[in-house]
Motif scaffolding. Structure first.
Motif, PDB file in Angstrom:
ATOM      1  N   ILE A  25       0.849  -1.197   0.000  1.00 42.26           N
ATOM      2  CA  ILE A  25       0.000   0.000   0.000  1.00 42.26           C
ATOM      3  C   ILE A  25       0.882   1.243   0.000  1.00 42.26           C
ATOM      4  O   ILE A  25       1.821   1.361   0.787  1.00 42.26           O
ATOM      5  N   THR A  29      -3.447   3.570  -1.704  1.00 43.32           N
ATOM      6  CA  THR A  29      -3.779   2.759  -2.871  1.00 43.32           C
ATOM      7  C   THR A  29      -2.968   1.470  -2.851  1.00 43.32           C
ATOM      8  O   THR A  29      -1.805   1.458  -2.408  1.00 43.32           O
ATOM      9  N   ARG A 376     -12.802   1.786  -7.994  1.00 42.87           N
ATOM     10  CA  ARG A 376     -11.630   1.607  -7.130  1.00 42.87           C
ATOM     11  C   ARG A 376     -11.980   0.820  -5.863  1.00 42.87           C
ATOM     12  O   ARG A 376     -11.168   0.741  -4.942  1.00 42.87           O
ATOM     13  N   LYS A 377     -13.153   0.242  -5.830  1.00 42.39           N
ATOM     14  CA  LYS A 377     -13.627  -0.462  -4.639  1.00 42.39           C
ATOM     15  C   LYS A 377     -13.914  -1.928  -4.953  1.00 42.39           C
ATOM     16  O   LYS A 377     -14.208  -2.296  -6.081  1.00 42.39           O
ATOM     17  N   ARG A 382      -3.996  -4.173  -7.835  1.00 44.03           N
ATOM     18  CA  ARG A 382      -3.249  -2.952  -8.119  1.00 44.03           C
ATOM     19  C   ARG A 382      -4.192  -1.852  -8.614  1.00 44.03           C
ATOM     20  O   ARG A 382      -5.044  -2.080  -9.471  1.00 44.03           O
ATOM     21  N   GLY A 383      -4.031  -0.649  -8.052  1.00 41.95           N
ATOM     22  CA  GLY A 383      -4.819   0.501  -8.468  1.00 41.95           C
ATOM     23  C   GLY A 383      -6.105   0.710  -7.693  1.00 41.95           C
ATOM     24  O   GLY A 383      -6.736   1.759  -7.827  1.00 41.95           O
ATOM     25  N   PHE A 384      -6.476  -0.267  -6.875  1.00 41.16           N
ATOM     26  CA  PHE A 384      -7.695  -0.129  -6.080  1.00 41.16           C
ATOM     27  C   PHE A 384      -7.372   0.547  -4.745  1.00 41.16           C
ATOM     28  O   PHE A 384      -6.239   0.500  -4.260  1.00 41.16           O
ATOM     29  N   ASP A 385      -8.397   1.186  -4.155  1.00 42.48           N
ATOM     30  CA  ASP A 385      -8.229   1.737  -2.816  1.00 42.48           C
ATOM     31  C   ASP A 385      -7.843   0.617  -1.852  1.00 42.48           C
ATOM     32  O   ASP A 385      -8.346  -0.519  -1.953  1.00 42.48           O
ATOM     33  N   ARG A 428      -8.522   2.950   2.891  1.00 37.49           N
ATOM     34  CA  ARG A 428      -7.389   3.546   2.168  1.00 37.49           C
ATOM     35  C   ARG A 428      -6.095   3.454   2.999  1.00 37.49           C
ATOM     36  O   ARG A 428      -5.357   4.413   3.137  1.00 37.49           O
TER      37      ARG A 428
END
Length: 451
Positions: A25, A29, A376-377, A382-385, A428
């Motif tokens: 993280i 992210t 993003r949920k 990769r790239g998600f919150d 997050r």
């Protein structure tokens, strides 16, 4: 770039499977999902060991009721309950707040009420009511994620129910926008006929209440909605599906090209009408909890993918409105409080049926995020919150009022023994819940549609 935090475990739910992995993280992210032992030097590591690490839940059906009926529930208490249950994103329904979220001005008032008071991220459904079709696109542009309507009396005067012409108008406006119309699918005609037929029966009996909301009301409503979806090309979604006899209607509609999805709820998957005591008004909801065989057919449809996902339909009220002493189902407010318990309820019943852990991420995370357009949920990728819940699938607990974080402690799950104990919730990359405590200040954001 060195991660801010690594969360690793032996049972990480990612990519449709459960495996040992480390979640890296940076800046809130997920920057990579790596092997269990891939740990850069000097980086803080949280080791979940044998506990499950899953995406934070997305609950796309929650009645927070603020402003206007904050004595029923509110952003602070609802989002505390969410965090304690591993829910990191929720979507608020446009009723039973006053005013309802049916105009841009009302949406902005709702957002102001939520600002700085949410432990988790919150989005808003707008409302489709008679006469407001012209408000729908402006509401989308202002941040609504989609729209909710009722085909039967909603129970509150300020949120009127739509007739066929209103439903068609809303679908025509939404066609091509990508935003869904969420529909409480019951028609008033069969309900009115059923209520007339049971006049004089004891309103304390659950059998009488069940007869008052017949499955025909739900089935006919879904059939009408399916035909309008096909005619308009718009996307619609059946909320809290309870009638198993509607499943064939749903299947045929999809086979015919209709963009029609459906959800169900923990209470329809857990309880059965035969087990509900007379006078037990905490069990009242609409549509009602149906028979044991109906429940098993819902489970089969969920496992087979015909029902898309599971949400709480957390719909609380003050204890007085539940008519607990009188036990009168006819007079009691309909709605079940379960926001904090959804993960544990679904897992308790899934494990009994031999359903593997990874399916929960489809039903409680990925599916609701997709409906709401939250790109993003709902995934550990990769790239998600970096929204995560660490929980013990093998531990159990008893539902007792002191552990519940929502404003009022009335729930039909009181006394139930459930499997799946939430240990820690991250929003997050920041810890917002840990074993009964809330270590972070409110930092939830307003979630807007991402496509």
């Amino acid at each position: 770039m060195t991660p801010d935090l690594i969360v690793r475990g032996l049972r990480v739910v990612t990519g449709g499977a459960v495996r040992p992995a480390s979640v890296h993280i940076q800046g809130g992210t997920i920057v990579s999902v790596a092997g269990y032992d891939e740990l850069p030097e000097g980086c803080p590591v949280v080791d979940a060991q044998g506990a499950a690490v899953m995406p934070g839940l997305v609950d796309a059906h929650v009645h927070i009721n603020e402003p206007g009926r904050t004595e029923w529930e509110g952003f602070e208490t609802a989002t505390r309950a969410a965090a304690a249950g591993g829910v990191t994103s929720l979507v608020d329904m446009p009723l039973n707040s006053i005013p309802p979220t049916t105009t841009v001005a009302h949406l902005e008032k709702k957002a102001r009420a939520a600002q700085g008071r949410c432990l988790v991220d919150v989005g808003f459904w707008g409302g489709a009511v008679p006469g407001n079709a012209g408000e729908l696109v402006p509401l989308l542009e202002a941040g609504a994620l989609g729209f909710k309507c009722f085909m039967v009396d909603s129970g509150v005067a300020e949120f009127g129910h739509v007739a066929e012409a209103d439903l068609r108008a809303a679908l025509e406006v939404l066609a091509g926008t990508g935003a869904p119309l969420l529909v409480h699918a019951e028609l008033p005609g069969p309900i009115d006929a059923a209520r007339a037929a049971i006049a004089g029966l004891d309103p304390r009996t659950y059998a009488a209440y069940l007869r008052s909301r017949p499955r025909e009301a739900e089935d006919q409503a879904i059939a009408l909605l399916a035909s309008l979806c096909q005619a308009t090309g718009a996307a619609a979604h059946v909320v809290h599906l309870s009638s198993a006899t509607a499943l064939d209607i749903l299947r045929r509609a999809r086979d015919g090209g209709a963009a029609l999805s459906a959800e169900t709820t923990p209470h329809y998957l857990h309880f059965a009408a035969e087990e509900i005591p007379d006078g037990a008004t905490p069990f009242k909801c609409a549509p009602p909890i149906r028979e044991r065989q109906n429940r098993e057919e819902l489970w089969a449809a969920l496992a087979g993918g015909l029902i898309d996902f599971v949400v709480s339909d957390h719909s609380p009220c003050t204890p007085e409105l539940k008519r607990l002493e009188a036990g009168d189902f006819d007079a009691a407010w309909g709605g079940i409080s379960s926001l904090q318990l959804g993960l544990s309820i679904v897992w308790t019943d899934a494990r009994r049926r031999g359903i593997p852990l990874e399916r929960l991420a489809d039903w409680l995370c990925r599916g609701p995020a997709r409906l709401a357009g939250l790109r993003r949920k709902g995934e550990i990728a990769r790239g998600f919150d970096a929204d995560l819940v660490i929980w013990d699938p093998d531990a159990s607990f008893r539902v007792e009022p002191p552990i519940l974080q929502h404003r009022h402690k009335v729930t039909p799950y009181a006394g139930e023994e459930l499997h799946g104990v939430v240990q820690t919730t991250y929003l997050r990359g920041e810890k917002v819940y840990e074993r009964g405590s809330f270590p972070a200040e409110a930092r939830g954001r307003w979630l807007k549609r991402e496509g």
